[in-house]
Design an enzyme around this catalytic site. Structure first.
Site, PDB file in Angstrom:
ATOM      1  N   HIS A   1       7.758   0.041  -1.846  1.00  0.00           N
ATOM      2  CA  HIS A   1       9.018   0.792  -1.768  1.00  0.00           C
ATOM      3  C   HIS A   1      10.148  -0.021  -2.411  1.00  0.00           C
ATOM      4  O   HIS A   1      10.963   0.504  -3.158  1.00  0.00           O
ATOM      5  CB  HIS A   1       9.405   1.067  -0.308  1.00  0.00           C
TER       6      HIS A   1
ATOM      7  N   LYS B   1       3.832  13.741   7.893  1.00  0.00           N
ATOM      8  CA  LYS B   1       2.808  12.719   8.074  1.00  0.00           C
ATOM      9  C   LYS B   1       2.802  12.193   9.492  1.00  0.00           C
ATOM     10  O   LYS B   1       3.801  12.254  10.194  1.00  0.00           O
ATOM     11  CB  LYS B   1       3.099  11.558   7.134  1.00  0.00           C
TER      12      LYS B   1
ATOM     13  N   ARG C   1       1.524   6.437  -6.799  1.00  0.00           N
ATOM     14  CA  ARG C   1       0.574   5.323  -6.812  1.00  0.00           C
ATOM     15  C   ARG C   1      -0.721   5.686  -7.521  1.00  0.00           C
ATOM     16  O   ARG C   1      -1.235   4.955  -8.329  1.00  0.00           O
ATOM     17  CB  ARG C   1       0.236   4.885  -5.376  1.00  0.00           C
TER      18      ARG C   1
ATOM     19  N   SER D   1       2.331   2.279   3.709  1.00  0.00           N
ATOM     20  CA  SER D   1       2.827   1.933   5.048  1.00  0.00           C
ATOM     21  C   SER D   1       1.701   2.038   6.072  1.00  0.00           C
ATOM     22  O   SER D   1       1.627   1.238   7.007  1.00  0.00           O
ATOM     23  CB  SER D   1       3.963   2.873   5.450  1.00  0.00           C
TER      24      SER D   1
END
Ligand code: ADP
Length: 167
Positions: A17, A41, A91, A129
């Site tokens: 991040h 999420k 990503r 994360s």
């Protein structure tokens, strides 16, 4: 003045991040990192305010970066903030489908909004994360994955949760 918004869960903020934040802050006059309270999420190790505070500590050296929080739709935040540019990080192919769908839905809700994608730095392309949360539960070092203040906070949080569970 060109402002961009970088929204996310940031639970917790990672070096991936931070890499996106640094690069976006170099392109825009101002970058607002916005911690979203209502992600679809599974989360959260940290409260929204705790995540915002960790981001503030981690971006203290970047004078054109501001951290905010928002409950509700990103499109509403973008409309209220007056900045139509949203930054997202990519990503892998796995991110693409989700991000593509979100960008399309958001544009439908707010045609002014433009999502700008930045590829993850190569060394952070694997980093998430959720991986950090998993490593922390097994007491692995987080040094290569998160800023120092975040590593401290994650350790404290995991210890506090374990103490609570053993009571
Ligand atoms: P969200 O729940 O909104 O996906 P995240 O905190 O997981 O929030 O991620 C916020 C944004 O940062 C997303 O666009 C995500 O793809 C991106 N991101 C997450 N990890 C990385 C990383 N290691 N490198 C680059 N971008 C990343």
């Amino acid at each position: 003045m060109r402002t961009a918004v970088y929204p996310g869960s940031f639970d917790p903020p990672t070096l991936g991040h931070l890499n996106i934040i640094r690069r976006a802050a170099a392109i825009f006059d101002e970058l607002v990192v916005c911690v979203m309270r209502n992600g679809a999420k599974e989360c959260c190790l940290f409260t929204c305010e705790e995540r915002a505070e960790l981001l503030r500590e981690s971006t203290a050296g970047l004078s054109n970066v501001r951290v905010d929080t928002h409950t509700g739709l990103l499109t509403d935040y973008v409309r209220e903030s007056g900045s139509p540019v949203v930054i997202r990080g990519l990503r892998a192919v796995t991110d693409f489908e989700y991000e593509f769908q979100m960008a399309a839905v958001n544009r439908k809700l707010n045609p002014e909004m433009e999502t700008v994608f930045m590829f993850a730095g190569e060394e952070f392309a694997f980093l998430s994360s959720s991986a950090v949360r998993e490593l922390a539960r097994f007491k692995s070092s987080l040094r290569d994955f998160v800023p120092a203040p975040v590593e401290r906070a994650v350790r404290e949080k995991i210890s506090a949760l374990e103490a609570e569970q053993s009571r």
